[in-house]
Design a protein around this motif. Structure first.
Motif, PDB file in Angstrom:
ATOM      1  N   UNK A 136      -7.240   1.706   5.747  1.00  0.00           N
ATOM      2  CA  UNK A 136      -7.942   0.518   6.235  1.00  0.00           C
ATOM      3  C   UNK A 136      -8.857  -0.061   5.166  1.00  0.00           C
ATOM      4  N   UNK A 137      -9.463   0.818   4.356  1.00  0.00           N
ATOM      5  CA  UNK A 137     -10.402   0.357   3.333  1.00  0.00           C
ATOM      6  C   UNK A 137      -9.723  -0.448   2.231  1.00  0.00           C
ATOM      7  N   UNK A 138      -8.398  -0.390   2.158  1.00  0.00           N
ATOM      8  CA  UNK A 138      -7.671  -1.052   1.074  1.00  0.00           C
ATOM      9  C   UNK A 138      -6.792  -2.202   1.543  1.00  0.00           C
ATOM     10  N   UNK A 139      -6.788  -2.494   2.828  1.00  0.00           N
ATOM     11  CA  UNK A 139      -6.021  -3.621   3.349  1.00  0.00           C
ATOM     12  C   UNK A 139      -6.771  -4.921   3.064  1.00  0.00           C
ATOM     13  N   UNK A 180       0.842  -1.184   0.000  1.00  0.00           N
ATOM     14  CA  UNK A 180       0.000   0.000   0.000  1.00  0.00           C
ATOM     15  C   UNK A 180       0.883   1.241   0.000  1.00  0.00           C
ATOM     16  N   UNK A 181       0.554   2.202  -0.861  1.00  0.00           N
ATOM     17  CA  UNK A 181       1.366   3.409  -0.980  1.00  0.00           C
ATOM     18  C   UNK A 181       0.467   4.582  -1.304  1.00  0.00           C
ATOM     19  N   UNK A 182       0.790   5.747  -0.760  1.00  0.00           N
ATOM     20  CA  UNK A 182      -0.007   6.934  -1.006  1.00  0.00           C
ATOM     21  C   UNK A 182       0.041   7.359  -2.464  1.00  0.00           C
ATOM     22  N   UNK A 183      -1.097   7.837  -2.962  1.00  0.00           N
ATOM     23  CA  UNK A 183      -1.214   8.386  -4.310  1.00  0.00           C
ATOM     24  C   UNK A 183      -1.701   9.819  -4.172  1.00  0.00           C
ATOM     25  N   UNK A 184      -0.840  10.816  -4.506  1.00  0.00           N
ATOM     26  CA  UNK A 184       0.383  10.754  -5.313  1.00  0.00           C
ATOM     27  C   UNK A 184       1.574  10.168  -4.563  1.00  0.00           C
ATOM     28  N   UNK A 185       2.596   9.829  -5.385  1.00  0.00           N
ATOM     29  CA  UNK A 185       3.795   9.189  -4.854  1.00  0.00           C
ATOM     30  C   UNK A 185       5.007   9.592  -5.679  1.00  0.00           C
ATOM     31  N   UNK A 186       6.182   9.384  -5.131  1.00  0.00           N
ATOM     32  CA  UNK A 186       7.405   9.608  -5.898  1.00  0.00           C
ATOM     33  C   UNK A 186       7.420   8.678  -7.101  1.00  0.00           C
ATOM     34  N   UNK A 187       7.964   9.172  -8.200  1.00  0.00           N
ATOM     35  CA  UNK A 187       7.781   8.519  -9.495  1.00  0.00           C
ATOM     36  C   UNK A 187       8.343   7.098  -9.567  1.00  0.00           C
ATOM     37  N   UNK A 188       9.319   6.737  -8.749  1.00  0.00           N
ATOM     38  CA  UNK A 188       9.922   5.407  -8.860  1.00  0.00           C
ATOM     39  C   UNK A 188       9.272   4.360  -7.960  1.00  0.00           C
ATOM     40  N   UNK A 189       8.316   4.761  -7.129  1.00  0.00           N
ATOM     41  CA  UNK A 189       7.758   3.806  -6.165  1.00  0.00           C
ATOM     42  C   UNK A 189       7.054   2.639  -6.848  1.00  0.00           C
ATOM     43  N   UNK A 233      -2.745   1.761  -4.548  1.00  0.00           N
ATOM     44  CA  UNK A 233      -2.714   3.191  -4.225  1.00  0.00           C
ATOM     45  C   UNK A 233      -3.734   3.546  -3.148  1.00  0.00           C
ATOM     46  N   UNK A 234      -3.318   4.376  -2.219  1.00  0.00           N
ATOM     47  CA  UNK A 234      -4.195   4.923  -1.184  1.00  0.00           C
ATOM     48  C   UNK A 234      -4.292   6.421  -1.435  1.00  0.00           C
ATOM     49  N   UNK A 235      -5.474   6.949  -1.717  1.00  0.00           N
ATOM     50  CA  UNK A 235      -5.562   8.368  -2.090  1.00  0.00           C
ATOM     51  C   UNK A 235      -5.119   9.293  -0.956  1.00  0.00           C
ATOM     52  N   UNK A 236      -4.273  10.229  -1.293  1.00  0.00           N
ATOM     53  CA  UNK A 236      -3.892  11.304  -0.380  1.00  0.00           C
ATOM     54  C   UNK A 236      -4.687  12.528  -0.811  1.00  0.00           C
ATOM     55  N   UNK A 237      -5.702  12.865  -0.033  1.00  0.00           N
ATOM     56  CA  UNK A 237      -6.678  13.857  -0.471  1.00  0.00           C
ATOM     57  C   UNK A 237      -6.236  15.277  -0.129  1.00  0.00           C
ATOM     58  N   UNK A 238      -6.407  16.228  -1.067  1.00  0.00           N
ATOM     59  CA  UNK A 238      -6.028  17.619  -0.794  1.00  0.00           C
ATOM     60  C   UNK A 238      -6.710  18.176   0.446  1.00  0.00           C
ATOM     61  N   UNK A 239      -7.977  17.814   0.656  1.00  0.00           N
ATOM     62  CA  UNK A 239      -8.696  18.355   1.814  1.00  0.00           C
ATOM     63  C   UNK A 239      -8.138  17.833   3.135  1.00  0.00           C
ATOM     64  N   UNK A 240      -7.343  16.758   3.082  1.00  0.00           N
ATOM     65  CA  UNK A 240      -6.669  16.239   4.279  1.00  0.00           C
ATOM     66  C   UNK A 240      -5.203  16.655   4.294  1.00  0.00           C
ATOM     67  N   UNK A 241      -4.862  17.645   3.494  1.00  0.00           N
ATOM     68  CA  UNK A 241      -3.478  18.116   3.443  1.00  0.00           C
ATOM     69  C   UNK A 241      -2.537  17.142   2.782  1.00  0.00           C
ATOM     70  N   UNK A 242      -3.068  16.227   1.956  1.00  0.00           N
ATOM     71  CA  UNK A 242      -2.278  15.185   1.288  1.00  0.00           C
ATOM     72  C   UNK A 242      -1.593  14.256   2.285  1.00  0.00           C
ATOM     73  N   UNK A 243      -2.111  14.157   3.520  1.00  0.00           N
ATOM     74  CA  UNK A 243      -1.573  13.222   4.497  1.00  0.00           C
ATOM     75  C   UNK A 243      -2.400  11.937   4.452  1.00  0.00           C
TER      76      UNK A 243
END
Length: 394
Positions: free
Chosen positions: A159-162, A120-129, A142-152
């Protein structure tokens, strides 16, 4: 001739993500008036005390084979540094040295993931991940990193993707490309899920020393409850303005380092002794350039926010750390790819957000690492271009 499955898994994950950057370099070489903001390299040269240490070590004959784990004195220095900064004990047995963070990530993923598993990795991500995950044979989730959550990364999204196939969570804090920093509560929540589902946490912390004023970095390595499942990777590339020296490491449980050692030795059998000597000096003495870089990058990010918000309909996500800022270009009526290619014809090169994940299709990434005069000129070009495009949309 027949090729292996890894070449198929990695097909399209190499230089294709950098097409805009490569085209910009070609245009500049041909004489185009172009300001490049595509890749992030330190805006200062490697400090002379470090290049001098490497040269002195070479002249002293430190050019032979190395210990497969990395030079003992460097591992001792790193263990002391992690003990001081993470609030719990580390020894040389908790360190493996590699030529840069990228190689460390590749080896670590080989140690925790395999065909039939998921990372599992945050999306967006560094290009080589995506590449280092797929190289292991695992599937990337991919786990969405949402702008409204500060991309955190939010624990609920994670949990929804495990699934039963999940093996590891790959974190980046401070984050590239967003500049977001995970909070202590974020890490507690993510750590609780890792314990519940018996997952590894891999933490890429290469931007640790480029945190902007007012922000605070916390590592999952600092939590004793996670000590048996966290592997952190880092290097001197960013903190000490030494990307070309390729000197990195991982900090991990002793049993993990012991198990991963044959993988590491099969790849490279230790890093170069003269670079290890230089790196020890860097680790023990700290960086003479990191605070200045962080201050300049923060000031450029603030200028980008102030000007684009005042002069255009573009919206900027202000980073908390690192070398980059993100711009939402949807007001132009174009996605990030079309925008980056169009802007290239108007004198500025930026990276389309899609190079870092599907969630950034309406964004572009700009490097904060060019000099102040060029950066201000680039904002002029971005603002003029955006206003032409938004008027045409209206």
């Amino acid at each position: 001739m027949r090729l292996t499955a890894i070449t198929e898994r990695l097909a399209g994950l190499g230089g294709g993500k950098w097409e805009v950057h490569l085209k910009a370099r070609q245009m500049a070489a041909a004489g185009a008036d172009l300001i490049e903001m595509t890749i992030g390299e330190p805006d200062v040269p490697t400090p002379p005390e470090l290049t001098g240490a490497a040269a002195q070590a070479m002249q002293a004959g430190r050019t032979g084979y190395s210990d497969g784990r990395g030079e003992a004195h460097l591992r001792a220095a790193l263990a002391e540094a992690y003990t001081d900064s993470r609030g719990r004990g580390f020894g040389p047995e908790n360190i493996l040295c590699f030529p840069g963070t990228q190689t460390a990530l590749y080896a670590v993923l080989q140690g925790v993931a395999e065909p039939g598993t998921e990372v599992l990795v945050g999306d967006p991500m560094y290009a080589t991940y995506e590449g280092v995950i797929r190289a292991s044979g695992a599937d990337m989730v991919p786990v969405p990193l949402r702008p409204e959550a500060g991309f955190r990364m939010q624990a609920s999204d994670l949990a929804a993707r495990i699934t039963p196939r999940s093996r590891a969570i790959l974190l980046t804090t401070p984050h590239n490309p967003t500049g977001a920093i995970l909070t202590p509560q974020d890490l507690r929540d993510i750590g609780a899920l890792a314990r519940q589902h018996d997952l590894w946490i891999i933490s890429d912390e290469v931007y640790e020393h480029l945190v902007f004023e007012g922000a605070e970095f916390v590592s999952p390595l600092s939590d004793p409850a996670l000590s048996d499942r966290v592997v952190a990777v880092s290097s001197i590339s960013k903190s000490h303005a030494a990307p070309g020296f390729r000197s990195g490491w991982c900090a991990a449980p002793e049993a993990f380092c012991t198990a991963l050692l044959p993988v590491s030795e099969t790849m490279l059998f230790g890093n170069q002794p003269f670079i290890a000597d230089m790196t020890e000096k860097a680790v023990r003495e700290g960086s003479s350039v990191a605070s200045g870089m962080a201050s300049r990058f923060a000031a450029r990010a603030d200028l980008l926010v102030q000007r684009l918000h005042a002069e255009t309909d573009l919206r900027v996500h202000r980073p908390e750390a690192g070398m980059f800022a993100l711009i939402d270009v949807s007001a132009t009526g174009m996605d990030g790819d079309a925008y980056a290619w169009d802007l290239l014809e108007h004198g500025a090169a930026v990276m389309p957000g899609s190079a870092f994940g599907d969630s950034l299709k309406d964004w572009v990434r700009v490097a904060l690492t060019i000099d102040d005069q060029s950066f201000a000129a680039a904002i002029d070009r971005i603002a003029a271009h955006a206003n032409r495009k938004t008027r045409s949309v209206a």
